[in-house]
Design an enzyme around this catalytic site. Structure first.
Site, PDB file in Angstrom:
ATOM      1  N   LYS A   1     -59.010  49.411  71.719  1.00  0.00           N
ATOM      2  CA  LYS A   1     -59.163  49.377  73.176  1.00  0.00           C
ATOM      3  C   LYS A   1     -58.078  48.544  73.856  1.00  0.00           C
ATOM      4  O   LYS A   1     -57.818  48.724  75.040  1.00  0.00           O
ATOM      5  CB  LYS A   1     -60.552  48.871  73.535  1.00  0.00           C
ATOM      6  CG  LYS A   1     -61.614  49.888  73.119  1.00  0.00           C
ATOM      7  CD  LYS A   1     -63.001  49.522  73.576  1.00  0.00           C
ATOM      8  CE  LYS A   1     -63.976  50.643  73.308  1.00  0.00           C
ATOM      9  NZ  LYS A   1     -64.322  50.762  71.870  1.00  0.00           N
TER      10      LYS A   1
HETATM   11  C1  LIG Z   1     -64.886  51.859  71.390  1.00  0.00           C
HETATM   12  C2  LIG Z   1     -64.741  52.062  69.947  1.00  0.00           C
HETATM   13  C3  LIG Z   1     -64.931  53.328  69.378  1.00  0.00           C
HETATM   14  C4  LIG Z   1     -65.383  54.533  70.196  1.00  0.00           C
HETATM   15  O1  LIG Z   1     -64.414  54.955  71.122  1.00  0.00           O
HETATM   16  P1  LIG Z   1     -64.874  55.860  72.373  1.00  0.00           P
HETATM   17  O2  LIG Z   1     -63.666  56.009  73.209  1.00  0.00           O
HETATM   18  O3  LIG Z   1     -65.956  55.085  73.071  1.00  0.00           O
HETATM   19  O4  LIG Z   1     -65.385  57.131  71.824  1.00  0.00           O
HETATM   20  C5  LIG Z   1     -64.720  53.465  68.016  1.00  0.00           C
HETATM   21  N1  LIG Z   1     -64.388  52.416  67.246  1.00  0.00           N
HETATM   22  C6  LIG Z   1     -64.198  51.189  67.754  1.00  0.00           C
HETATM   23  C7  LIG Z   1     -63.835  50.086  66.848  1.00  0.00           C
HETATM   24  C8  LIG Z   1     -64.364  50.973  69.115  1.00  0.00           C
HETATM   25  O5  LIG Z   1     -64.174  49.758  69.617  1.00  0.00           O
END
Ligand SMILES: *Cc1c(COP(=O)(O)O)cnc(C)c1O
Length: 457
Positions: free
Chosen positions: A109
């Protein structure tokens, strides 16, 4: 480029306004008015650096920030990553892993939120304005969002997260940040409660405007936009000058990450399959396998960042699936809100490219162990869900598995899976000695609204 709502009830708005708006006023999500075709530019982008690819992609979507300023924002955003390639591709032959976790909080993220923080700052400074960010997190969005805006003078951030439902380290990454513009609210409920509270607060337009609320969740178009970049970057590394297509396996929660891949595909990037991998919270994998979209209750798993039932970006997919028919989108979402389920059954396949599987905890643990034994490489449980899904579905080579978190963020599971203490990162170890700051709050819209009102910038 202007941005419209999936529900068709919003006047088209320029990029900067779309970034500040977050959720569209009619309850839908913002999407670009049309999608650019990148196929004529792929040769020029192949072999370029991540930041250069970012610039080549983003310029199609952003026409209200001068190109030089955009370049400066991108450079600043990815200078915080600790790897020269920003998102290095690890190639173990059959297994290919795109490491998206080299940012400040060690989760994918950061890719979007480092940029979004700088973007907010740029837009607000130019307008002499300020904003209050409200976000809901199942773990990683919160810390990455905080890392994106901490210390920025014109921004305060309020993060809702489920009390005692994130990993200890995930919580520490948020509550050890000392900057006074950061507010961590531990909600006595689930992630879906946090997300529902956030949506209700945003839907109170007087409150939203009065406090200039902004969103960091992947409802924000700018987040999806930046995530498109690594699909382009990785596909061009492996497509052998356009001679073959590349598949991606994506550990999925809110459908933001895989939706970015879907956008890349629609823009002409050489992508074959998109593997949608869920944990036991399988509403999306059930949908892509059957057409039925049915809410269940949240199950708490070893992949907490995917413990989501109602994925906020799903509506964006529906918009394209329904050929841009906003009325159909609105009806589907209203039926789902009313009945807890809705179905796509128009006789056509749900999607020609997205394939889906749900992976349970024991398969996830087994995959972490297998990858370690086969390649001496540690993957976090979320990443393992993606690898396991690609293997189960037999997706042909090349498949890029997105590594969404550093294994050291989930040491309990990773250590257990490989049978020894293995997953550590010095940046996380250092958090254990820092002072903490958080507020435990009931799962109540009023309580959250009051807190914001008394701490807003
Ligand atoms: C947020 C997250 C996801 C999922 O991603 P989305 O965009 O919400 O589908 C998967 N793995 C990790 C480690 C995350 O932080």
């Amino acid at each position: 480029m202007r941005y419209i709502s999936t529900r068709g009830g919003t006047t088209p708005m320029p990029f900067q306004d779309a970034v500040l708006t977050g959720l569209a006023p009619d309850g839908g999500l913002l999407i670009p008015e049309r999608l650019p075709d990148l196929s004529g530019e792929l040769d020029a982008l192949r072999g370029r650096s991540f930041v250069e690819v970012a610039q080549g992609v983003l310029k199609h979507f952003i026409d209200d920030i001068p190109e030089q300023e955009l370049q400066r924002l991108l450079n600043a955003s990815f200078a915080t990553f600790d790897h020269p390639q920003i998102v290095p591709l690890r190639d173990f032959g059959q297994l290919k892993v795109l490491e998206l976790f080299h940012g400040p909080t060690l989760a994918f993220k950061d890719v979007a939120l480092q940029f979004l923080g700088n973007l907010f700052d740029y837009i607000l400074s130019a307008r002499g304005s300020s904003m209050n960010i409200l976000g809901a997190t199942s773990g990683d969005t919160g810390s990455a969002g905080i890392a994106g805006v901490r210390g920025k003078e014109n921004i305060s951030i309020f993060v809702l997260y489920p009390h005692q439902r994130t990993s200890a380290l995930q919580e520490l990454q948020m509550i050890t940040v000392p900057d006074p513009n950061v507010h961590c609210l531990a909600v006595e409920g689930s992630f879906d409660d946090c997300q529902a509270i956030m949506k209700t607060v945003f839907s109170d337009l007087a409150f939203k405007d009065g406090y200039r609320l902004g969103a960091i969740n992947s409802v924000n178009w700018a987040r999806v936009l930046v995530q498109i970049v690594y699909y382009v970057y990785a596909a061009l590394m492996l497509d052998e000058n356009g001679a073959r297509k590349v598949s991606f396996s994506v550990p999925t929660g809110n459908f933001g990450d895989i939706f970015a891949g879907y956008m890349a595909l629609k823009m002409g990037v050489p992508i074959d399959r998109l593997v949608l991998a869920t944990n036991e919270n399988d509403i999306l994998s059930v949908f892509f396998n059957t057409g039925l979209y049915r809410r269940g209750s949240v199950r708490f798993t070893i992949t907490p960042s995917m413990d989501i039932q109602v994925a906020s970006n799903f509506e964006r997919f529906l918009y394209y699936r329904f050929g841009g028919d906003s009325t159909r989108v609105r009806e589907f979402m209203e039926r789902f809100a009313r009945d807890g389920e809705a179905r796509v059954d128009d006789g056509a396949p749900i999607d020609d490219h997205i394939v889906a599987a749900a992976i349970d905890a024991s398969a996830t643990m087994a995959t972490i162990g297998e990858v370690y034994r086969e390649h001496g490489y540690l993957v976090d449980p979320h990443t393992a869900v993606g690898i396991a899904a690609a293997r189960r579905l037999g997706v042909p080579d090349p498949v890029v598995c997105l590594a969404t978190a550093h294994p050291a963020k989930f040491p309990e599971s990773v250590d257990k899976a490989v049978g020894q203490p293995a997953a550590r990162h010095e940046r996380l170890e250092a958090l254990r000695d820092l002072p903490i700051r958080r507020t435990v709050i009931p799962a109540s819209v009023d309580a959250v609204r009051e807190f914001i009102a008394s701490h807003a910038s």
